[in-house]
Design an enzyme around this catalytic site. Sequence first.
Site, PDB file in Angstrom:
ATOM      1  N   GLY A  27       0.846  -1.248  -0.122  1.00 54.79           N
ATOM      2  CA  GLY A  27      -0.151   0.089  -0.017  1.00 54.79           C
ATOM      3  C   GLY A  27       0.970   1.345  -0.059  1.00 54.79           C
ATOM      4  O   GLY A  27       1.898   1.071  -0.553  1.00 54.79           O
ATOM      5  N   GLN A  29       3.006   2.817   2.171  1.00 52.69           N
ATOM      6  CA  GLN A  29       4.399   2.798   2.589  1.00 52.69           C
ATOM      7  C   GLN A  29       5.009   1.543   2.083  1.00 52.69           C
ATOM      8  O   GLN A  29       6.015   1.621   1.527  1.00 52.69           O
ATOM      9  CB  GLN A  29       4.461   2.520   4.202  1.00 52.69           C
ATOM     10  CG  GLN A  29       4.087   3.906   5.044  1.00 52.69           C
ATOM     11  CD  GLN A  29       4.962   4.947   5.033  1.00 52.69           C
ATOM     12  OE1 GLN A  29       6.376   4.788   4.587  1.00 52.69           O
ATOM     13  NE2 GLN A  29       4.568   6.090   4.977  1.00 52.69           N
ATOM     14  N   GLU A  85      -4.813  -1.602  12.082  1.00 57.62           N
ATOM     15  CA  GLU A  85      -6.097  -2.352  12.878  1.00 57.62           C
ATOM     16  C   GLU A  85      -6.052  -3.876  12.405  1.00 57.62           C
ATOM     17  O   GLU A  85      -6.962  -4.549  12.868  1.00 57.62           O
ATOM     18  CB  GLU A  85      -7.233  -1.501  12.709  1.00 57.62           C
ATOM     19  CG  GLU A  85      -7.563  -1.328  11.192  1.00 57.62           C
ATOM     20  CD  GLU A  85      -7.136  -0.120  10.317  1.00 57.62           C
ATOM     21  OE1 GLU A  85      -6.066   0.392  10.817  1.00 57.62           O
ATOM     22  OE2 GLU A  85      -7.648   0.060   9.416  1.00 57.62           O
ATOM     23  N   GLN A  87      -3.121  -5.668  11.879  1.00 58.32           N
ATOM     24  CA  GLN A  87      -1.772  -6.283  12.228  1.00 58.32           C
ATOM     25  C   GLN A  87      -1.764  -7.532  13.213  1.00 58.32           C
ATOM     26  O   GLN A  87      -1.227  -8.506  12.966  1.00 58.32           O
ATOM     27  CB  GLN A  87      -0.719  -5.318  12.611  1.00 58.32           C
ATOM     28  CG  GLN A  87      -0.508  -4.341  11.373  1.00 58.32           C
ATOM     29  CD  GLN A  87       0.613  -3.436  11.861  1.00 58.32           C
ATOM     30  OE1 GLN A  87       1.406  -3.540  12.946  1.00 58.32           O
ATOM     31  NE2 GLN A  87       0.938  -2.276  11.060  1.00 58.32           N
ATOM     32  N   HIS A 109       5.293   2.015  12.448  1.00 60.55           N
ATOM     33  CA  HIS A 109       4.679   2.942  13.356  1.00 60.55           C
ATOM     34  C   HIS A 109       4.293   1.901  14.688  1.00 60.55           C
ATOM     35  O   HIS A 109       4.285   0.849  14.525  1.00 60.55           O
ATOM     36  CB  HIS A 109       3.008   3.336  12.956  1.00 60.55           C
ATOM     37  CG  HIS A 109       2.229   3.922  13.683  1.00 60.55           C
ATOM     38  ND1 HIS A 109       2.622   4.930  14.669  1.00 60.55           N
ATOM     39  CD2 HIS A 109       0.818   3.738  14.058  1.00 60.55           C
ATOM     40  CE1 HIS A 109       1.727   5.424  15.629  1.00 60.55           C
ATOM     41  NE2 HIS A 109       0.505   4.721  14.945  1.00 60.55           N
TER      42      HIS A 109
HETATM   43  P1  NDP Z   1      -2.206   1.082   3.339  1.00 55.18           P
HETATM   44  O1  NDP Z   1      -3.509   0.860   3.992  1.00 55.18           O
HETATM   45  O2  NDP Z   1      -1.918   1.917   2.451  1.00 55.18           O
HETATM   46  O3  NDP Z   1      -1.850  -0.515   2.957  1.00 55.18           O
HETATM   47  C1  NDP Z   1      -2.447  -1.605   3.217  1.00 55.18           C
HETATM   48  C2  NDP Z   1      -1.722  -2.730   2.651  1.00 55.18           C
HETATM   49  O4  NDP Z   1      -2.139  -3.865   3.470  1.00 55.18           O
HETATM   50  C3  NDP Z   1      -2.224  -3.017   1.357  1.00 55.18           C
HETATM   51  O5  NDP Z   1      -1.398  -3.770   0.646  1.00 55.18           O
HETATM   52  C4  NDP Z   1      -3.481  -4.084   1.675  1.00 55.18           C
HETATM   53  O6  NDP Z   1      -3.877  -4.848   0.536  1.00 55.18           O
HETATM   54  C5  NDP Z   1      -2.994  -4.698   2.535  1.00 55.18           C
HETATM   55  N1  NDP Z   1      -3.877  -5.315   3.560  1.00 55.18           N
HETATM   56  C6  NDP Z   1      -5.029  -4.617   4.255  1.00 55.18           C
HETATM   57  N2  NDP Z   1      -5.811  -5.417   4.869  1.00 55.18           N
HETATM   58  C7  NDP Z   1      -5.244  -6.643   4.856  1.00 55.18           C
HETATM   59  C8  NDP Z   1      -5.579  -7.759   5.274  1.00 55.18           C
HETATM   60  N3  NDP Z   1      -6.586  -8.063   6.188  1.00 55.18           N
HETATM   61  N4  NDP Z   1      -4.967  -8.925   4.984  1.00 55.18           N
HETATM   62  C9  NDP Z   1      -3.947  -8.753   4.411  1.00 55.18           C
HETATM   63  N5  NDP Z   1      -3.433  -7.587   3.579  1.00 55.18           N
HETATM   64  C10 NDP Z   1      -4.177  -6.551   4.002  1.00 55.18           C
HETATM   65  O7  NDP Z   1      -1.261   1.070   4.864  1.00 55.18           O
HETATM   66  P2  NDP Z   1      -0.138   2.104   5.126  1.00 55.18           P
HETATM   67  O8  NDP Z   1       1.026   2.118   4.257  1.00 55.18           O
HETATM   68  O9  NDP Z   1      -0.842   3.674   5.046  1.00 55.18           O
HETATM   69  O10 NDP Z   1       0.369   1.685   6.533  1.00 55.18           O
HETATM   70  C11 NDP Z   1       1.118   0.627   6.783  1.00 55.18           C
HETATM   71  C12 NDP Z   1       1.908   1.021   7.966  1.00 55.18           C
HETATM   72  O11 NDP Z   1       2.793   2.297   7.666  1.00 55.18           O
HETATM   73  C13 NDP Z   1       1.031   1.302   9.333  1.00 55.18           C
HETATM   74  O12 NDP Z   1       1.567   0.838  10.402  1.00 55.18           O
HETATM   75  C14 NDP Z   1       1.056   2.841   9.342  1.00 55.18           C
HETATM   76  O13 NDP Z   1       0.837   3.249  10.468  1.00 55.18           O
HETATM   77  C15 NDP Z   1       2.519   3.214   8.943  1.00 55.18           C
HETATM   78  N6  NDP Z   1       2.682   4.562   8.379  1.00 55.18           N
HETATM   79  C16 NDP Z   1       1.759   4.883   7.376  1.00 55.18           C
HETATM   80  C17 NDP Z   1       2.043   6.347   6.972  1.00 55.18           C
HETATM   81  C18 NDP Z   1       1.076   6.884   5.667  1.00 55.18           C
HETATM   82  O14 NDP Z   1       1.505   8.110   5.413  1.00 55.18           O
HETATM   83  N7  NDP Z   1       0.391   6.136   5.445  1.00 55.18           N
HETATM   84  C19 NDP Z   1       3.007   7.028   7.508  1.00 55.18           C
HETATM   85  C20 NDP Z   1       4.159   6.554   8.383  1.00 55.18           C
HETATM   86  C21 NDP Z   1       3.689   5.201   8.924  1.00 55.18           C
HETATM   87  P3  NDP Z   1      -4.999  -4.591  -0.169  1.00 55.18           P
HETATM   88  O15 NDP Z   1      -4.930  -3.541  -1.475  1.00 55.18           O
HETATM   89  O16 NDP Z   1      -5.289  -5.928  -0.770  1.00 55.18           O
HETATM   90  O17 NDP Z   1      -6.288  -4.024   0.482  1.00 55.18           O
END
Ligand code: NDP
Length: 329
Positions: A27, A29, A85, A87, A109
């Site tokens: 996603g 990050q 949420e 993890q 995070h």
């Molecule tokens: P995203 O929501 O962008 O990415 C989610 C990823 O996880 C996607 O690849 C998604 O796949 C996958 N996913 C979601 N639900 C499931 C599940 N139930 N089982 C398997 N895979 C799943 O996350 P972020 O990049 O925003 O956040 C990731 C981490 O980085 C977090 O800990 C966040 O706090 C941290 N962070 C985020 C920042 C930001 O700017 N966004 C900044 C600094 C840290 P699918 O596409 O199939 O749903």
Amino acid sequence: MTKTKIYYDDINLDFLKNKTIAILGYGNQGRAHALNLRDSKLNVIVAQRPKGYNYNKAIEDGWKPLSISKAVKQSNFISILLPDEVQKKVWENDIKPNIKKGDILSFAHGFNIRFKQIIPTPDLDVIMIAPKGPGHLVRKQYEEGRGIPCLIAIEQDISGKAKNFALAYAKAIGGTLAGVLETTFAEETETDLFGEQVVLCGGLVELINSGFETLIQAGYQPEIAYFECLYEIKFIIDLILKNGFSGMNRSISNTAEYGEYINGKKIITENTKKRMKKILNNIQSNKFANNWLKENKSSSMVFLEKERSRINKRLIEKIGAKLRSKMNI
Ligand code: NDP
Ligand code: MG
């Protein structure tokens, strides 16, 4: 001035040379970390569930996405880049059964460690590398030879090298080009939640919208209120980021500066600060996290959906959509 140590470029990438890094989640990050680490010549594999936008993106970028359990088995550095949420569940079902003694478990995070949603086995290194910016900028800055500042933290260090691993990873995603600071999972989590709730997201969105509504309720044209209270924010923020408050004040008119000193403190008062402190207390006492985790227990995220539709209906959103469609933003 404090004596905080900030790491810049004297960091050794070799600590990661014999590691296979699994990026779990492609996603915001995940994509940025995976691409930057690969461009930094490290061994990277990607776990992304099939179907959907992120899976296609991973294929397009040249990866062969694996399941999470397979990626954990095939790697010794596991970087969890899934929504906070989900993890806990993924840790229990897919990571914990497959992770091996001595592996490195890494977060972006501290939420799940700070609020004890994940309790890692003691035979792992547990570290954090948290970029202080969104994923697309972590990638874009890297491509441009710059970086986003990162925080690192060490929760468990059975190898004795956990800090070297975290610094090397921070360097490989571009963090040391902007500066890397050491923190703890608790400090990162609490300050991150506070920042987004009080200043960056919660505070800013309501400040913009309240200014906008005040102008239109007084009979001014909504398009003008939009430009004034929302559009121009970017220019002011860019000035503050580049030159600080004083530098920004040098660039605006003396009239604007005079008005700032007269009225800023009437908008953000000692009372506002008391409320900020209360919000911080709720974060520190786990109250905020417990409520958020409760919201996640319902599969439909009732509160989030209700608030999303409330915000969508705001006039500022409609006016903004119309104006942005004609602007090249
Ligand atoms: P995203 O929501 O962008 O990415 C989610 C990823 O996880 C996607 O690849 C998604 O796949 C996958 N996913 C979601 N639900 C499931 C599940 N139930 N089982 C398997 N895979 C799943 O996350 P972020 O990049 O925003 O956040 C990731 C981490 O980085 C977090 O800990 C966040 O706090 C941290 N962070 C985020 C920042 C930001 O700017 N966004 C900044 C600094 C840290 P699918 O596409 O199939 O749903
Ligand atoms: Mg943040």
